[in-house]
Design an enzyme around this catalytic site. Structure first.
Site, PDB file in Angstrom:
ATOM      1  N   GLN A 170      23.145  17.759  30.005  1.00 52.83           N
ATOM      2  CA  GLN A 170      24.207  18.759  29.923  1.00 52.83           C
ATOM      3  C   GLN A 170      23.708  20.175  30.182  1.00 52.83           C
ATOM      4  O   GLN A 170      24.512  21.107  30.251  1.00 52.83           O
ATOM      5  CB  GLN A 170      24.872  18.699  28.546  1.00 52.83           C
ATOM      6  CG  GLN A 170      25.568  17.385  28.234  1.00 52.83           C
ATOM      7  CD  GLN A 170      26.848  17.199  29.020  1.00 52.83           C
ATOM      8  OE1 GLN A 170      27.482  18.168  29.430  1.00 52.83           O
ATOM      9  NE2 GLN A 170      27.236  15.964  29.231  1.00 52.83           N
ATOM     10  N   LYS A 193      25.884  14.328  37.085  1.00 55.72           N
ATOM     11  CA  LYS A 193      26.387  15.478  36.333  1.00 55.72           C
ATOM     12  C   LYS A 193      26.074  16.799  37.036  1.00 55.72           C
ATOM     13  O   LYS A 193      26.525  17.850  36.586  1.00 55.72           O
ATOM     14  CB  LYS A 193      25.804  15.476  34.919  1.00 55.72           C
ATOM     15  CG  LYS A 193      26.343  14.366  34.019  1.00 55.72           C
ATOM     16  CD  LYS A 193      25.799  14.494  32.620  1.00 55.72           C
ATOM     17  CE  LYS A 193      26.464  13.510  31.667  1.00 55.72           C
ATOM     18  NZ  LYS A 193      26.122  12.111  31.945  1.00 55.72           N
ATOM     19  N   CYS A 333      30.196   8.514  23.569  1.00 57.95           N
ATOM     20  CA  CYS A 333      28.848   7.953  23.345  1.00 57.95           C
ATOM     21  C   CYS A 333      28.102   8.692  22.233  1.00 57.95           C
ATOM     22  O   CYS A 333      26.875   8.822  22.268  1.00 57.95           O
ATOM     23  CB  CYS A 333      28.023   7.965  24.631  1.00 57.95           C
ATOM     24  SG  CYS A 333      28.690   6.882  25.913  1.00 57.95           S
TER      25      CYS A 333
END
Length: 390
Positions: A170, A193, A333
């Site tokens: 992230q 991502k 998750c």
């Protein structure tokens, strides 16, 4: 959706240099190998690794973490050793360590959240001891949006002789990440991502650490010499890249990095911080929502997880989709974290470089309308009353 440059790079590989890498002396293989290895150099520069041999291609961050657990972990974790994680970890940075701890009779310890739902540094320091062999920590939470102080975490862990693995899925797409500055022993990220293809990611590891790790998978490419009764192994990164790799995906990841670099990671971070603040502020105006993660006084990634007191998360997500707005519903998750928050799941709104404040306005408008619609429906009888029969 992916940038045109990423799609075209994959198409170009299959049209012009579709051949295996590191295996042929013909022109197609040479060109394919050059394109493949160019991505390794791009990642090295992108995260400021010391040398290209510190970059290992994997199917994604999950495989990268499992590689470390099954290679370094099986060789170095012993009975009674302690592995420090956090309560906010994605399952991919939790389950592999559970499996390792069960096999090796090691102990798992967990860093709690502080009062503003961020990494509790004081609690972390209290968990460290000479028994600590590994700290595995997310850089930025995919549920809380908080950015953890990885440089300080690494410094504290190294003082007691522990290694540190960072889940940077992230953070790498959203901010400038410098692995030498962070001083982590390993760092993982996923290509999908960061505008790249699915099924590809990378594991960074300090070369001296990788060089001491035994192979995980055996087969072609990862060997030095093979005899009938034993084999010797190549050095990193080849030692950890057995078999035919995901060549097209690696090349696509390289194109994605080029795309991000053309914008600039500092510019991306600044723009997303503005979006993140606007998103959080707008969601804060809806009184029936509970927002998770730290307030906007500190740094956050451009996502907000939330729940609505009037509607179930999956109902909201379903009806928002009818308005053309995609938000994720579920536990993301992070089931242990949601249990800690007292929630079975949550909704998550995420922004990236292709989003605008107008997108956020459209999302907020649709969210308010959907909540009102569901709330009104909840107050209506499920069946019509029977007519009066005389």
């Amino acid at each position: 959706q992916k940038p045109t440059q990423v799609i075209e790079s994959i198409e170009n590989y299959y049209k012009t240099c579709n051949a295996n890498v590191h295996r042929g002396a013909h022109s197609l293989s040479i060109k394919s190998t050059e394109e493949y290895e160019n991505t390794r150099d791009k990642i090295k520069t992108f995260i400021n690794a010391k040398q290209r041999e510190e970059i290992i291609f994997v199917r994604g961050a999950t495989e990268g973490i499992n590689l470390v657990a099954n290679s370094w972990g099986m060789a170095n974790i012993n009975e009674g050793d302690e592995i420090v994680l956090t309560v906010m970890e994605h399952h991919s940075n939790l389950v592999p360590w559970q499996i390792l701890a069960q096999k090796k009779k090691a102990k798992l310890l967990f860093v709690n959240l502080n009062s503003v739902m961020m990494f509790d540094m004081d609690h972390f320091k209290s968990l460290l001891s000479p028994s600590t062999k590994l700290v595995a920590c997310v850089h930025a939470s995919n549920t809380l949006g908080c950015i953890n102080p990885i440089k300080d975490i690494c410094s504290c862990a190294h003082k007691v002789g522990a290694r540190v693995l960072v889940d940077a899925c992230q953070s790498v797409p959203n901010m400038k990440v410098d692995v030498q500055d962070l001083n982590a022993d390993w760092l993982v990220a996923s290509g999908h991502k960061m505008l790249g293809p699915t099924g590809i990611g990378f594991l960074y590891g300090k070369f001296e650490v990788l060089n001491e790790m035994p192979p995980w998978h055996g087969g072609g490419e990862m060997i030095d010499e093979v005899y009938l009764d034993y084999s010797t192994y190549a050095g990193p990164p080849s030692r950890f890249e057995a078999g035919t790799p995901a060549i097209a995906q690696v090349i696509g990841l390289g194109a994605a990095i080029d795309y991000l670099n053309s914008i600039g990671m500092n510019q991306i971070e600044a723009y997303e911080r503005e979006l993140s603040s606007y998103l959080y502020d707008q969601l804060s105006t809806i009184k029936c929502l509970t927002l998770y993660g730290p307030p906007m006084g500190g740094k956050r990634t451009p996502l907000v997880a939330f729940n609505c007191a009037k509607s179930h998360a999956h109902d909201l997500s379903f009806f928002m989709d009818q308005e053309g707005i995609c938000i994720r519903a579920g536990h993301h998750c992070t089931q242990p974290l949601h249990r800690l928050l007292g929630a079975a799941g949550s909704l998550r709104a995420s922004c990236y470089i292709y989003n605008t404040k107008d997108d956020i306005d459209s999302f907020i408008k649709a969210l308010k309308q959907t909540i009102e619609m569901l709330d009104a429906g909840a107050n209506e009888p499920l069946v019509s009353p029977l007519p009066n029969i005389v």
